[in-house]
Design an enzyme around this catalytic site. Structure first.
Site, PDB file in Angstrom:
ATOM      1  N   HIS A 198       0.864  -1.192   0.000  1.00  0.00           N
ATOM      2  CA  HIS A 198       0.000   0.000   0.000  1.00  0.00           C
ATOM      3  C   HIS A 198       0.900   1.241   0.000  1.00  0.00           C
ATOM      4  CE1 HIS A 198      -2.756   3.069   1.487  1.00  0.00           C
ATOM      5  NE2 HIS A 198      -3.748   2.267   1.162  1.00  0.00           N
ATOM      6  N   CYS A 236      -3.776   2.698  -4.575  1.00  0.00           N
ATOM      7  CA  CYS A 236      -4.716   3.487  -3.767  1.00  0.00           C
ATOM      8  C   CYS A 236      -4.804   4.894  -4.349  1.00  0.00           C
ATOM      9  CB  CYS A 236      -4.259   3.517  -2.310  1.00  0.00           C
ATOM     10  SG  CYS A 236      -5.320   4.540  -1.283  1.00  0.00           S
ATOM     11  N   HIS A 263      -7.607   0.332  -4.176  1.00  0.00           N
ATOM     12  CA  HIS A 263      -8.438   1.114  -3.256  1.00  0.00           C
ATOM     13  C   HIS A 263      -8.913   2.330  -4.041  1.00  0.00           C
ATOM     14  CE1 HIS A 263      -6.373  -0.264   0.757  1.00  0.00           C
ATOM     15  NE2 HIS A 263      -6.964  -1.250   0.131  1.00  0.00           N
ATOM     16  N   ASP A 308     -12.801   2.775  -0.897  1.00  0.00           N
ATOM     17  CA  ASP A 308     -12.019   3.121   0.292  1.00  0.00           C
ATOM     18  C   ASP A 308     -12.846   4.102   1.109  1.00  0.00           C
ATOM     19  OD1 ASP A 308      -9.924   2.948   1.994  1.00  0.00           O
ATOM     20  OD2 ASP A 308      -8.423   3.776   0.647  1.00  0.00           O
ATOM     21  N   HIS A 309     -12.229   4.726   2.058  1.00  0.00           N
ATOM     22  CA  HIS A 309     -12.927   5.569   3.035  1.00  0.00           C
ATOM     23  C   HIS A 309     -14.176   6.238   2.487  1.00  0.00           C
ATOM     24  CE1 HIS A 309      -8.566   6.347   4.456  1.00  0.00           C
ATOM     25  NE2 HIS A 309      -8.908   5.087   4.542  1.00  0.00           N
ATOM     26  N   TYR A 322     -14.849   4.289   7.742  1.00  0.00           N
ATOM     27  CA  TYR A 322     -15.300   2.928   7.443  1.00  0.00           C
ATOM     28  C   TYR A 322     -16.744   2.653   7.844  1.00  0.00           C
ATOM     29  CZ  TYR A 322     -10.692   1.725   5.803  1.00  0.00           C
ATOM     30  OH  TYR A 322      -9.541   1.663   5.067  1.00  0.00           O
TER      31      TYR A 322
END
Ligand code: DNO
Length: 347
Positions: A198, A236, A263, A308-309, A322
């Protein structure tokens, strides 16, 4: 491309039964969060996690993450012991059918934000990062309680570990990373578990620490150092996308064949080293999501991705970044982009 959803285990406020109701999401990204860093992930424990997920009608294909012990990143003499434990964990993942392992090589801190609930004009809250606020943080009482940070060090431990990093520059960290990769990549090949590092989040140095997974050049250097397809990257968009100098679709094309997990989230840059997170669609941030997904499809990516978030919306409370609702909206938007592009390609 296979949509997945991250789940934090039994303590996650989002139950597996709800994830099962998101259209097309059948694969959960999990981890054994309770294990101390450096310990072997026993086969029985991975199998138990897998059984829990399968009992909910879902699969466990991706692990995020097995943390890398600081001794490995610092290149300390005891690193070999921790590398052996990591190798054994990879073998155990492979034996349980896990195909991708997302991990990171960020010194001391994993991802960092300075505001976990920045109010947005629509009443939602989002994660944000202000570099000046970060540099002002006071560690004299130990680490502030930030959900983004995996390890809770006491003030003394933190000072000690930061002091040890004073002699580790980017080149030293790179050599320590390559030492680790040379040991674990052959094991990953044998176990058929793709390693996917990552990127650093944010993609620049924090607290003077070296960070070496942050741009096309730094990632390429790592991929070239151990040129196995099992030595890959988690692409990401939010992490790389926080730096305007990163051309995301070009990076996807450059890393073709070495991207094993994706991501997808959007960020709005508020300055060179400041940003906040936004809704997933392209219109809200600086990430051109359609261009990224197009690059993934055109380079033959058929692996796992996750939203992702997300923001906190509809009154939801829970783990910052999350929650269920905004990530579920995100994965539906992303599936729409993928479907439209795939159909367009066939038309
Ligand atoms: C943040 C996550 C990271 C990621 C690790 C991988 O939301 O993307 O914490 O899980 O860096 O090791």
């Amino acid at each position: 491309m296979i949509p997945t959803f991250r789940w934090f285990g039994a303590s996650d406020p989002v139950p597996l039964a709800y994830i099962r109701q998101i259209p097309n999401v059948r694969s959960v990204v999990g981890a054994l969060f309770e294990l101390p860093v450096g310990e072997v992930w026993a086969r029985e424990r991975i199998a138990a996690l897998k059984a829990t997920i399968e009992a909910a009608g879902l699969r466990l294909d991706v692990i995020e993450s097995i943390p890398v012990h600081e001794a490995i990143k610092l290149g300390l003499p005891e690193r070999d012991r921790y590398i052996e434990a990591y190798q054994q964990s990879i073998r155990n993942l492979g034996a349980c059918g896990v195909r991708v392992l997302c991990y990171n090589f960020m010194p001391v801190f994993d991802w960092v934000r300075t505001d976990l609930a920045m109010p947005m004009p629509d009443g939602s809250t989002a994660l944000a990062y202000r570099h000046a606020d970060l540099e002002r943080l006071d560690f004299s009482q130990g680490m502030p309680d930030m959900p983004a940070w995996a390890n809770a060090y006491s003030a003394a431990q933190l000072n000690d570990i930061l002091a040890q990093y004073r002699t580790v520059d980017e080149d030293a960290l790179f050599s320590n990373f390559v030492y680790f990769l040379e040991a674990v990549v052959p094991v990953a090949e044998a176990a058929d578990v793709k390693l996917a590092v990552h990127p650093d989040d944010p993609p620049w140095s924090v607290f003077g620490l070296p960070r070496i997974v942050r741009s096309a050049e730094t990632v390429q250097r790592l991929l070239d150092a151990v040129p196995s397809p099992y030595n890959g990257v988690t692409f990401c968009t939010g992490s790389f996308g926080a730096a305007a100098s990163n051309d995301l679709p070009a990076m996807v094309r450059q890393f073709a064949g070495r991207v094993h997990f994706v991501h997808l989230r959007n960020v709005k840059r508020d300055g060179t080293h400041d940003f906040h997170e936004t809704e997933h669609p392209s219109a809200f941030g600086d990430v051109d999501m359609v261009a990224v997904v197009r690059a993934l499809l055109e380079t033959g990516f058929a692996g796992y991705y996750r939203p992702d978030h997300g923001r906190m919306i509809w009154g939801e409370t829970g783990k910052a970044g999350y929650g269920l609702y905004d990530r579920a909206l995100g994965v539906m938007y992303l599936q729409g982009v993928v479907e439209a592009l795939q159909r367009g390609a066939k038309a």
